[in-house]
Design a protein around this motif. Sequence first.
Motif, PDB file in Angstrom:
ATOM      1  N   MET A 104       0.691  -1.138  -0.171  1.00 43.73           N
ATOM      2  CA  MET A 104       0.227   0.406   0.131  1.00 43.73           C
ATOM      3  C   MET A 104       0.717   1.596  -0.064  1.00 43.73           C
ATOM      4  O   MET A 104       1.390   1.773   1.010  1.00 43.73           O
ATOM      5  CB  MET A 104      -1.419  -0.173   1.663  1.00 43.73           C
ATOM      6  N   GLY A 105       0.684   2.040  -1.306  1.00 46.83           N
ATOM      7  CA  GLY A 105       1.525   3.441  -0.948  1.00 46.83           C
ATOM      8  C   GLY A 105       1.402   4.311  -0.201  1.00 46.83           C
ATOM      9  O   GLY A 105       0.263   4.498   0.835  1.00 46.83           O
ATOM     10  N   ARG A 106       2.028   5.046   0.584  1.00 51.39           N
ATOM     11  CA  ARG A 106       2.144   5.761   1.476  1.00 51.39           C
ATOM     12  C   ARG A 106       1.056   7.688   0.807  1.00 51.39           C
ATOM     13  O   ARG A 106       1.005   7.418  -0.356  1.00 51.39           O
ATOM     14  CB  ARG A 106       3.273   7.083   1.241  1.00 51.39           C
ATOM     15  N   THR A 107       0.755   7.894   1.935  1.00 53.60           N
ATOM     16  CA  THR A 107      -0.677   9.260   1.011  1.00 53.60           C
ATOM     17  C   THR A 107       0.138  10.722   1.272  1.00 53.60           C
ATOM     18  O   THR A 107       1.681  10.767   2.138  1.00 53.60           O
ATOM     19  CB  THR A 107      -1.544   9.407   2.749  1.00 53.60           C
ATOM     20  N   PRO A 108       0.190  11.055  -0.083  1.00 58.53           N
ATOM     21  CA  PRO A 108       0.626  12.260  -0.413  1.00 58.53           C
ATOM     22  C   PRO A 108       0.916  13.564   0.465  1.00 58.53           C
ATOM     23  O   PRO A 108      -0.134  13.838   1.412  1.00 58.53           O
ATOM     24  CB  PRO A 108       0.476  12.589  -1.808  1.00 58.53           C
ATOM     25  N   LEU A 109       1.915  14.014   0.653  1.00 54.07           N
ATOM     26  CA  LEU A 109       1.614  15.293   1.618  1.00 54.07           C
ATOM     27  C   LEU A 109       1.395  15.958   1.064  1.00 54.07           C
ATOM     28  O   LEU A 109       0.613  16.216  -0.018  1.00 54.07           O
ATOM     29  CB  LEU A 109       3.618  15.517   1.523  1.00 54.07           C
ATOM     30  N   ASP A 110       1.103  17.778   1.858  1.00 51.00           N
ATOM     31  CA  ASP A 110       0.387  18.622   0.803  1.00 51.00           C
ATOM     32  C   ASP A 110       1.151  19.363   0.283  1.00 51.00           C
ATOM     33  O   ASP A 110       1.272  19.889  -1.318  1.00 51.00           O
ATOM     34  CB  ASP A 110      -0.347  19.489   2.014  1.00 51.00           C
ATOM     35  N   LEU A 111       2.112  19.274   0.593  1.00 52.80           N
ATOM     36  CA  LEU A 111       3.158  20.000  -0.090  1.00 52.80           C
ATOM     37  C   LEU A 111       5.231  19.542   0.341  1.00 52.80           C
ATOM     38  O   LEU A 111       5.487  19.165   0.741  1.00 52.80           O
ATOM     39  CB  LEU A 111       3.509  21.287   0.588  1.00 52.80           C
ATOM     40  N   ALA A 112       5.644  20.065  -1.613  1.00 51.20           N
ATOM     41  CA  ALA A 112       6.675  19.348  -1.761  1.00 51.20           C
ATOM     42  C   ALA A 112       7.699  20.393  -1.775  1.00 51.20           C
ATOM     43  O   ALA A 112       7.192  21.522  -2.622  1.00 51.20           O
ATOM     44  CB  ALA A 112       7.536  18.538  -2.201  1.00 51.20           C
ATOM     45  N   VAL A 113       9.056  20.905  -1.313  1.00 50.82           N
ATOM     46  CA  VAL A 113       9.793  21.746  -1.649  1.00 50.82           C
ATOM     47  C   VAL A 113      10.844  21.685  -2.414  1.00 50.82           C
ATOM     48  O   VAL A 113      11.573  21.178  -1.091  1.00 50.82           O
ATOM     49  CB  VAL A 113       9.670  23.098  -0.491  1.00 50.82           C
ATOM     50  N   VAL A 114      11.791  22.423  -3.707  1.00 52.43           N
ATOM     51  CA  VAL A 114      12.468  22.157  -3.894  1.00 52.43           C
ATOM     52  C   VAL A 114      13.406  22.878  -3.356  1.00 52.43           C
ATOM     53  O   VAL A 114      13.186  24.342  -4.250  1.00 52.43           O
ATOM     54  CB  VAL A 114      12.249  22.012  -5.416  1.00 52.43           C
ATOM     55  N   ILE A 115      14.253  22.951  -2.986  1.00 56.67           N
ATOM     56  CA  ILE A 115      15.950  24.047  -2.727  1.00 56.67           C
ATOM     57  C   ILE A 115      16.757  23.095  -3.126  1.00 56.67           C
ATOM     58  O   ILE A 115      17.844  22.402  -2.752  1.00 56.67           O
ATOM     59  CB  ILE A 115      15.698  23.658  -1.681  1.00 56.67           C
ATOM     60  N   PRO A 116      16.948  23.421  -4.613  1.00 60.95           N
ATOM     61  CA  PRO A 116      18.936  23.579  -5.502  1.00 60.95           C
ATOM     62  C   PRO A 116      19.955  24.176  -4.106  1.00 60.95           C
ATOM     63  O   PRO A 116      19.605  25.367  -4.044  1.00 60.95           O
ATOM     64  CB  PRO A 116      18.960  23.849  -6.907  1.00 60.95           C
ATOM     65  N   VAL A 117      21.024  23.388  -3.959  1.00 61.22           N
ATOM     66  CA  VAL A 117      21.444  24.365  -3.014  1.00 61.22           C
ATOM     67  C   VAL A 117      23.233  24.164  -4.300  1.00 61.22           C
ATOM     68  O   VAL A 117      23.716  22.695  -4.560  1.00 61.22           O
ATOM     69  CB  VAL A 117      21.925  23.733  -1.287  1.00 61.22           C
ATOM     70  N   TYR A 118      24.122  25.325  -4.001  1.00 61.18           N
ATOM     71  CA  TYR A 118      25.431  25.090  -4.334  1.00 61.18           C
ATOM     72  C   TYR A 118      26.408  26.226  -3.460  1.00 61.18           C
ATOM     73  O   TYR A 118      25.777  27.304  -3.927  1.00 61.18           O
ATOM     74  CB  TYR A 118      25.136  25.305  -5.623  1.00 61.18           C
ATOM     75  N   ASN A 119      27.416  25.796  -2.698  1.00 67.10           N
ATOM     76  CA  ASN A 119      28.661  26.537  -1.919  1.00 67.10           C
ATOM     77  C   ASN A 119      27.285  27.498  -1.254  1.00 67.10           C
ATOM     78  O   ASN A 119      27.497  28.951  -1.324  1.00 67.10           O
ATOM     79  CB  ASN A 119      28.667  26.896  -3.055  1.00 67.10           C
ATOM     80  N   GLU A 120      26.290  26.827  -0.886  1.00 71.98           N
ATOM     81  CA  GLU A 120      25.430  27.550   0.578  1.00 71.98           C
ATOM     82  C   GLU A 120      25.733  27.915   2.191  1.00 71.98           C
ATOM     83  O   GLU A 120      25.216  27.694   2.597  1.00 71.98           O
ATOM     84  CB  GLU A 120      24.167  27.767  -0.451  1.00 71.98           C
ATOM     85  N   GLU A 121      27.474  27.417   2.475  1.00 72.21           N
ATOM     86  CA  GLU A 121      27.038  27.313   3.846  1.00 72.21           C
ATOM     87  C   GLU A 121      27.077  28.167   4.446  1.00 72.21           C
ATOM     88  O   GLU A 121      26.494  27.827   5.964  1.00 72.21           O
ATOM     89  CB  GLU A 121      29.050  26.752   3.925  1.00 72.21           C
ATOM     90  N   LYS A 122      27.282  29.396   4.266  1.00 71.50           N
ATOM     91  CA  LYS A 122      26.362  30.474   5.446  1.00 71.50           C
ATOM     92  C   LYS A 122      25.034  30.695   5.628  1.00 71.50           C
ATOM     93  O   LYS A 122      24.658  31.507   5.871  1.00 71.50           O
ATOM     94  CB  LYS A 122      27.079  32.431   4.561  1.00 71.50           C
ATOM     95  N   ASN A 123      24.294  30.373   4.081  1.00 70.99           N
ATOM     96  CA  ASN A 123      22.894  30.781   4.102  1.00 70.99           C
ATOM     97  C   ASN A 123      22.143  29.685   3.772  1.00 70.99           C
ATOM     98  O   ASN A 123      20.619  29.590   4.607  1.00 70.99           O
ATOM     99  CB  ASN A 123      22.738  31.569   2.508  1.00 70.99           C
ATOM    100  N   ILE A 124      22.651  28.371   4.191  1.00 71.17           N
ATOM    101  CA  ILE A 124      21.576  26.833   3.691  1.00 71.17           C
ATOM    102  C   ILE A 124      20.705  27.139   5.509  1.00 71.17           C
ATOM    103  O   ILE A 124      19.800  26.318   5.591  1.00 71.17           O
ATOM    104  CB  ILE A 124      21.771  26.216   3.498  1.00 71.17           C
ATOM    105  N   ASN A 125      21.740  27.180   6.495  1.00 75.78           N
ATOM    106  CA  ASN A 125      20.956  27.200   8.022  1.00 75.78           C
ATOM    107  C   ASN A 125      19.763  28.105   8.063  1.00 75.78           C
ATOM    108  O   ASN A 125      18.576  27.833   8.178  1.00 75.78           O
ATOM    109  CB  ASN A 125      22.070  27.166   8.942  1.00 75.78           C
TER     110      ASN A 125
END
Length: 237
Positions: free
Chosen positions: A1-22
């Motif tokens: 039995m498949g999982r129930t879909p969530l309401d929202l998925a947020v896609v966040i691409p990251v490249y060299n953002e050590e100071k911003n990602i947190n």
Amino acid sequence: MGRTPLDLAVVIPVYNEEKNINECVDSWVKVLSGIGATYALIILNDGSWDETERVLSELSHQQSIQIIHKKNEGHGPTILRGYVEAVETAHWVLQVDSDNEIPADAFPSLWASRHGQDAVIGYRSGREQSFIRSMISKTARVTVRTLYDCRIQDVNIPYRLIRSDVLALIIARIPRKTFAPNIVISGALTQTGSVVTELPVPFVPRTHGVASLNNFSALKSGIRSFVEIARLARSFS
């Protein structure tokens, strides 16, 4: 039995953002926890060579966060990889960038406007650009308007909420190496007759780091993306 879909998925691409990602992740967790939706943050580390991977490892214990480490492919392919994951995860997909230039606080108005829509897309207010980047943005808008009859104001904005079933059909026609898939998606939403509303969102210049593309790189990449946009227009006509 498949999982129930969530309401929202947020896609966040990251490249060299050590100071911003947190700060980025913290702000999104706070905002999304306040709207009463079930959600997942899908964070894609596109081969960062700074301390981004270490910072992300400290966030991986959170149940709502999915982290994907991958080799460097560029922003467009990374977004598309995230979209593929997201449409299988939730009813709605949001794509944002990790530089905090469009704050998470602006999202509740998009979420509240989704009813009866296939997509809710922001447009940046108060954005200052160099002459070259401004010309690239204007050319992209005119190109998409000409080829797709698309009237969306900010065709490449990384602040777009799209129904998963609509997005899944569009990305199935977009090659995975496409440089600027969000521009194509904007045009495709028009070509497929999707119901789209637009809302203004604030633009705040990044406080840490620099954009990955300088003006010359942006110009070169812009030329490449326009060729792709023209070629892919036939897929949605």
